[in-house]
Design a protein around this motif. Structure first.
Motif, PDB file in Angstrom:
ATOM      1  N   UNK A  87       0.812  -1.209   0.000  1.00  0.00           N
ATOM      2  CA  UNK A  87       0.000   0.000   0.000  1.00  0.00           C
ATOM      3  C   UNK A  87       0.849   1.264   0.000  1.00  0.00           C
ATOM      4  N   UNK A  88       0.244   2.333  -0.508  1.00  0.00           N
ATOM      5  CA  UNK A  88       0.880   3.643  -0.587  1.00  0.00           C
ATOM      6  C   UNK A  88      -0.102   4.671  -0.052  1.00  0.00           C
ATOM      7  N   UNK A  89       0.412   5.672   0.639  1.00  0.00           N
ATOM      8  CA  UNK A  89      -0.389   6.830   1.019  1.00  0.00           C
ATOM      9  C   UNK A  89      -0.059   7.962   0.051  1.00  0.00           C
ATOM     10  N   UNK A  90      -1.040   8.429  -0.679  1.00  0.00           N
ATOM     11  CA  UNK A  90      -0.847   9.557  -1.583  1.00  0.00           C
ATOM     12  C   UNK A  90      -1.451  10.814  -0.986  1.00  0.00           C
ATOM     13  N   UNK A  91      -0.726  11.921  -1.042  1.00  0.00           N
ATOM     14  CA  UNK A  91      -1.216  13.200  -0.528  1.00  0.00           C
ATOM     15  C   UNK A  91      -1.118  14.233  -1.639  1.00  0.00           C
ATOM     16  N   UNK A  92      -2.217  14.922  -1.878  1.00  0.00           N
ATOM     17  CA  UNK A  92      -2.285  15.964  -2.900  1.00  0.00           C
ATOM     18  C   UNK A  92      -2.653  17.280  -2.218  1.00  0.00           C
ATOM     19  N   UNK A  93      -1.680  18.185  -2.101  1.00  0.00           N
ATOM     20  CA  UNK A  93      -1.926  19.482  -1.470  1.00  0.00           C
ATOM     21  C   UNK A  93      -2.272  20.490  -2.555  1.00  0.00           C
ATOM     22  N   UNK A  94      -3.455  21.048  -2.464  1.00  0.00           N
ATOM     23  CA  UNK A  94      -3.897  22.051  -3.439  1.00  0.00           C
ATOM     24  C   UNK A  94      -4.170  23.378  -2.721  1.00  0.00           C
ATOM     25  N   UNK A  95      -4.386  24.405  -3.496  1.00  0.00           N
ATOM     26  CA  UNK A  95      -4.718  25.718  -2.943  1.00  0.00           C
ATOM     27  C   UNK A  95      -6.026  25.645  -2.155  1.00  0.00           C
ATOM     28  N   UNK A  96      -6.993  24.892  -2.658  1.00  0.00           N
ATOM     29  CA  UNK A  96      -8.318  24.843  -2.054  1.00  0.00           C
ATOM     30  C   UNK A  96      -8.452  23.743  -0.998  1.00  0.00           C
ATOM     31  N   UNK A  97      -8.034  22.522  -1.342  1.00  0.00           N
ATOM     32  CA  UNK A  97      -8.189  21.393  -0.414  1.00  0.00           C
ATOM     33  C   UNK A  97      -6.968  20.481  -0.490  1.00  0.00           C
ATOM     34  N   UNK A  98      -6.821  19.665   0.545  1.00  0.00           N
ATOM     35  CA  UNK A  98      -5.778  18.647   0.583  1.00  0.00           C
ATOM     36  C   UNK A  98      -6.452  17.274   0.611  1.00  0.00           C
ATOM     37  N   UNK A  99      -5.972  16.370  -0.250  1.00  0.00           N
ATOM     38  CA  UNK A  99      -6.563  15.038  -0.384  1.00  0.00           C
ATOM     39  C   UNK A  99      -5.569  13.984   0.080  1.00  0.00           C
ATOM     40  N   UNK A 100      -6.090  12.956   0.753  1.00  0.00           N
ATOM     41  CA  UNK A 100      -5.262  11.845   1.232  1.00  0.00           C
ATOM     42  C   UNK A 100      -5.895  10.546   0.744  1.00  0.00           C
ATOM     43  N   UNK A 101      -5.098   9.699   0.095  1.00  0.00           N
ATOM     44  CA  UNK A 101      -5.604   8.456  -0.474  1.00  0.00           C
ATOM     45  C   UNK A 101      -4.736   7.277  -0.049  1.00  0.00           C
ATOM     46  N   UNK A 102      -5.385   6.165   0.255  1.00  0.00           N
ATOM     47  CA  UNK A 102      -4.696   4.887   0.407  1.00  0.00           C
ATOM     48  C   UNK A 102      -4.943   4.091  -0.863  1.00  0.00           C
ATOM     49  N   UNK A 103      -3.853   3.595  -1.481  1.00  0.00           N
ATOM     50  CA  UNK A 103      -4.003   2.789  -2.691  1.00  0.00           C
ATOM     51  C   UNK A 103      -2.985   1.665  -2.668  1.00  0.00           C
ATOM     52  N   UNK A 153      -8.360  10.253 -10.697  1.00  0.00           N
ATOM     53  CA  UNK A 153      -7.543  10.919  -9.684  1.00  0.00           C
ATOM     54  C   UNK A 153      -6.068  10.990 -10.099  1.00  0.00           C
ATOM     55  N   UNK A 154      -5.772  11.671 -11.197  1.00  0.00           N
ATOM     56  CA  UNK A 154      -4.400  11.644 -11.722  1.00  0.00           C
ATOM     57  C   UNK A 154      -3.347  12.174 -10.749  1.00  0.00           C
ATOM     58  N   UNK A 155      -3.662  13.192  -9.952  1.00  0.00           N
ATOM     59  CA  UNK A 155      -2.661  13.730  -9.025  1.00  0.00           C
ATOM     60  C   UNK A 155      -2.360  12.723  -7.916  1.00  0.00           C
ATOM     61  N   UNK A 156      -3.394  12.063  -7.413  1.00  0.00           N
ATOM     62  CA  UNK A 156      -3.176  11.072  -6.361  1.00  0.00           C
ATOM     63  C   UNK A 156      -2.530   9.807  -6.914  1.00  0.00           C
ATOM     64  N   UNK A 157      -2.887   9.430  -8.126  1.00  0.00           N
ATOM     65  CA  UNK A 157      -2.202   8.290  -8.759  1.00  0.00           C
ATOM     66  C   UNK A 157      -0.729   8.631  -8.989  1.00  0.00           C
ATOM     67  N   UNK A 158      -0.477   9.888  -9.336  1.00  0.00           N
ATOM     68  CA  UNK A 158       0.903  10.327  -9.469  1.00  0.00           C
ATOM     69  C   UNK A 158       1.644  10.236  -8.146  1.00  0.00           C
ATOM     70  N   UNK A 159       0.959  10.605  -7.054  1.00  0.00           N
ATOM     71  CA  UNK A 159       1.572  10.489  -5.725  1.00  0.00           C
ATOM     72  C   UNK A 159       1.897   9.035  -5.414  1.00  0.00           C
TER      73      UNK A 159
END
Length: 406
Positions: A89-105, A385-391
């Motif tokens: 498993x990987x934890x992906x984090x996407x920090x944006x100006x508006x919101x921050x997203x956290x994904x387990x994949x 979710x390209x940014x989180x997949x990138x993470x």
């Protein structure tokens, strides 16, 4: 031809060829799975004994697993080989100006869990919040597999050697340390990268059938800002100071609206989500407008797209103007980088059928050669979710990358 850098190299040893063959085998398994040892040996032109030894090493180190058997006309039914992904498993984090997203994949980028929260612009406060959420998610998904690392993507420039954020205009960060703080807060290794570069890596490494075979591509992410990841000859272009690819801050109009970076008329002030929202509301883009829009209740680019699709004139005009400036910028990228293809991600892709004609018209109008005018432009749906997949790719891809040798 790649010139040997005599100041930075890794000497080839007796084990070099074996490491290379292991990585070739691993990537062939990923590309053609499920695959038998015999088929793998044929593809690598190796005898069965050598192939068996390579596969045994990949199985023993946990990179490959054996699955179901398959029918055959004679002899024993062979066991099929798969790359081990589901319990890694990987934890992906996407920090944006508006919101921050956290994904387990998993290592294939398949999402297990996703949550988000309003971005905190103070790095210590953001790390503290991420630490709390990550500890909770690790406890929740502990039985699903081992989390092997964190991939963190940000809308800005990153020094790969130190992990420091050099400049992230949307976040107001300059020379910020966050990687070490997050590692300390979570106990996990962290890989940090520019969001668009990560998207390009994700497209190459986590695409269908083991990745994108094209070694020259440009990934354009249209989000709160506009970021670009450039891949040439299978490698990300970084530049001498790790700041290459900032096409979003090239000027469209030197007297245009002021960007979050401080300059005037940057491409992203005409093309980003915030630019589209400002245009729809009849406002001129500015840092103050952008900050107000980021917290605007109930207004998103998706809603503007839906209104445009329903025929609302103001929304349709805003979306099409975004398409016009998107095409102008893409034409410039094609002129400079001449990629084999351009992939576009972001919420504006929801209106692709409304803007594609304008985008391609601008590219064709400004292209310098007929071949450049025909450069494939491929939208990537946001539901992937390209940014989180990138993470996720930041952690997973190094396991498949070729060994570095001079």
């Amino acid at each position: 031809m790649r010139k040997i850098d005599v100041r930075d190299f890794e000497r080839a040893t007796r084990t070099t060829s074996r490491r290379i063959n292991l990585q070739i085998a691993l990537n062939l398994i990923r590309e053609h799975q499920p695959i038998s040892r015999a088929d793998l040996a044929r593809r690598m032109d190796l005898n069965r004994g050598t192939m068996t030894a390579l596969v045994s090493e990949l199985v023993s180190d946990g990179s490959v697993v054996e699955g179901e058997t398959t029918s055959t006309t004679r002899g024993r039914r062979p066991k099929m080989l798969f790359v081990r992904t589901r319990d890694r498993l990987v934890l992906g984090i996407d920090i944006r100006f508006s919101r921050t997203y956290v994904m387990v994949s998993d290592f294939a980028g398949q999402r297990t869990a996703l949550e988000s929260f309003e971005t905190l612009f103070s790095p210590p406060d953001l790390v503290k919040e991420l630490g709390v959420r990550i500890r909770r998610m690790r406890a929740q998904y502990d039985e699903a597999g081992e989390i092997e690392g964190i991939g963190l993507v940000i809308p800005g420039m990153v020094d790969q050697a130190t992990g420091r954020v050099l400049n992230a205009p949307q976040l107001g960060w300059k020379d910020v340390e966050i990687r070490g703080s997050l590692e300390e807060a979570t106990g996990l290794p962290v890989v940090i990268e520019n969001a668009s570069v990560a998207c390009a890596l994700g497209h190459m490494w986590l695409g269908r059938r083991g990745g994108d075979s094209v070694g020259d591509l440009v990934y354009v992410m249209v989000s709160d800002g506009v970021g670009v990841g450039v891949v040439a000859n299978g490698e990300v272009m970084r530049g001498s100071g790790n700041t290459a690819g900032e096409f979003g801050h090239l000027p469209v109009d030197l007297n245009g609206p002021r960007c979050l970076c401080g300059a005037r008329g940057c491409w992203e002030t005409y093309t980003s989500n915030l630019a589209t929202l400002a245009r729809y509301l009849g406002r001129e883009f500015s840092p103050e407008t952008a900050r107000n829009l980021s917290g605007h209740p109930g207004l998103t680019v998706q809603q503007v797209v839906d209104l445009a699709r329903a025929g609302e004139a103001q929304a349709l005009s805003a979306v099409r103007e975004t398409g016009y400036y998107l095409g102008v910028g893409l034409a410039g990228i094609i002129t400079v980088a001449n990629p084999a293809r351009i992939v576009i991600g972001g919420e504006i892709i929801g209106a692709w059928d409304l803007i594609e004609g304008t985008v391609r018209e601008m590219v064709e109008e400004r292209a310098l050669t007929p071949q450049a005018a025909r450069t494939p432009i491929i939208p990537e749906p946001m539901n992937e979710f390209p940014r989180l997949r990138g993470a996720a790719a930041l952690v997973a891809a190094p396991f498949f990358a070729a060994p570095r040798v001079a």
